[in-house]
Design an enzyme around this catalytic site. Sequence first.
Site, PDB file in Angstrom:
ATOM      1  N   SER A 240     -21.538 -27.725 -17.178  1.00 21.63           N
ATOM      2  CA  SER A 240     -20.374 -27.063 -17.431  1.00 21.63           C
ATOM      3  C   SER A 240     -20.186 -26.109 -16.690  1.00 21.63           C
ATOM      4  O   SER A 240     -21.146 -25.551 -15.806  1.00 21.63           O
ATOM      5  CB  SER A 240     -19.999 -26.769 -19.233  1.00 21.63           C
ATOM      6  OG  SER A 240     -21.055 -25.611 -18.842  1.00 21.63           O
ATOM      7  N   LYS A 241     -19.058 -25.591 -16.547  1.00 19.99           N
ATOM      8  CA  LYS A 241     -18.649 -24.314 -15.623  1.00 19.99           C
ATOM      9  C   LYS A 241     -19.469 -23.164 -15.707  1.00 19.99           C
ATOM     10  O   LYS A 241     -19.879 -22.637 -14.715  1.00 19.99           O
ATOM     11  CB  LYS A 241     -17.019 -23.942 -16.040  1.00 19.99           C
ATOM     12  CG  LYS A 241     -16.035 -24.500 -15.278  1.00 19.99           C
ATOM     13  CD  LYS A 241     -15.088 -23.444 -14.997  1.00 19.99           C
ATOM     14  CE  LYS A 241     -13.690 -24.354 -14.169  1.00 19.99           C
ATOM     15  NZ  LYS A 241     -12.812 -25.085 -15.443  1.00 19.99           N
ATOM     16  N   ARG A 242     -20.134 -23.040 -16.904  1.00 20.10           N
ATOM     17  CA  ARG A 242     -20.995 -22.090 -16.936  1.00 20.10           C
ATOM     18  C   ARG A 242     -22.151 -22.131 -16.204  1.00 20.10           C
ATOM     19  O   ARG A 242     -22.854 -21.231 -15.931  1.00 20.10           O
ATOM     20  CB  ARG A 242     -21.474 -22.138 -18.534  1.00 20.10           C
ATOM     21  CG  ARG A 242     -22.311 -21.088 -19.009  1.00 20.10           C
ATOM     22  CD  ARG A 242     -22.373 -21.396 -20.697  1.00 20.10           C
ATOM     23  NE  ARG A 242     -22.601 -22.865 -21.076  1.00 20.10           N
ATOM     24  CZ  ARG A 242     -23.951 -23.300 -21.226  1.00 20.10           C
ATOM     25  NH1 ARG A 242     -24.852 -22.680 -20.701  1.00 20.10           N
ATOM     26  NH2 ARG A 242     -23.964 -24.498 -21.470  1.00 20.10           N
ATOM     27  N   GLY A 244     -22.339 -23.066 -13.122  1.00 20.29           N
ATOM     28  CA  GLY A 244     -21.809 -22.817 -11.669  1.00 20.29           C
ATOM     29  C   GLY A 244     -21.102 -24.284 -11.252  1.00 20.29           C
ATOM     30  O   GLY A 244     -20.591 -25.114 -11.890  1.00 20.29           O
TER      31      GLY A 244
END
Length: 467
Positions: A240-242, A244
């Site tokens: 996920s975005k978390r 990177g």
Amino acid sequence: MKIRTRFAPSPTGLLHIGNARAALFNYLFARHHGGEFVLRIEDTDRERSTQHAVDVIFDGLKWMGLDWDGEPVFQATRQERHAEIVAQLMEKGMAYRCYCTPEELAAMREKARAEKRPPRYDGTWRDRDPSEAPEGVPYAIRLKAPKDGETIIKDLVQGEVRVANAEMDDLILLRSDGTPTYLLAVVVDDHDMGITHVMRGDDHLTNTFRQAMIYRAMGWDLPEFAHLPLIHGPDGAKLSKRHGAQSVVDFREEGILPEALCNYLLRLGWGHGDAEVLDREEQIKLFDIDGIGRSPSRMDYVKLGHLNGIWMRRADDERLTALVMQRLEQRDDLNHDETVRARVLALMPGLKERAKTVVELAENASFAGLRLPLSFTPKAEKHLGEDGKKVLAGLEEKLAALEPFTAEGIDSTLRAFAAEHELKLGAVAQPLRAAMTGTTTSPGIDLTLAALGRDEVLARIRSVLPA
Ligand code: GLU
């Protein structure tokens, strides 16, 4: 049999690296076997599909060097053909009209939930006589799926996977507005396009069971399937975005070279002995499905950075210079004319030894475009005290007289100056480096000065000396 693989992304978002890896594997497999690799844009979800997402897919594949054969097929243009197949299934008695209203279907799901059964269509219209059809009510068309026995897929990665047919319901082929469902469209297109091998993420495995039923109902041969384990984040959780970067565009933005990303994605989930750094030719030569692992892979950004460093050192200096200049051109605090470009090119052999990404490379090269007076990092400032300035003042004269102004000549000049003043070479190089770059790091000082050229070197020295 000529091998034909496809990449079939839905243009509804990013080109996620899971998809990019599927594209790479399909590409390599086709090329390895002298087959074809085709592209199908699955744009049947008209509301969520965008032209921008289509462009991102084309652009991402081109950037990764995954050239597809022939023209891309847009799935939405094939709706008539999809409907034609449904008509054939109706004729064969393998499909039927379902008149259930959304309310009835919701009630069916609710009932199943209350009875702790999975929510499935209960077959209300499966065996009803068409004469019972209500007047003027829109209908969907469903597949008359087998109720007994098992559906078995011999997956080339996962091995034999099976499901009891009783656990599956009669899937919708055509919605009540006449549009084909994804499950139907994929089967018809894969069949018509002569796809021999379907390689995709294993999140599609349940779809595959359902698609197999459509193939069988039509009496078509199934393609071979290879379901690829997913890519997770470094912590094992869903990427996920978390975590990177996760789309191809993100990696490009972060200064990853396409050959490094491809090399990394290949090694993530596929192996051949201890082969680690592989160029495209070697990848095509070695790739085959039996090298694909069965367990999910974890994204390792550090390893990617390491591989990127290796590929940067192998990359052509002109190409890297162009990539760096694109980034420097975004900065209005720098010059980025031809002189600066020539400096960056001259410095490239040294610069690329130290950087892991093009972003770092551009950062380390940016001093070539600085305008005077420079600003200094606190560390650099320390080298520009009284002693440092004395060194610079002495060097100014020597460098002004040096002929020709080459790295070799500069090196001898600095050494001679250090010896003459009983200084360590560092005590000479560091003030000079600070004056040239505003920092304490750069490629070899001789190369740095030679790349900047005499006039610029003298101007930078003078700008830190008292007038
Ligand atoms: N369009 C599907 C997706 O983007 C892939 C379909 C397939 O590979 O069969 O997830």
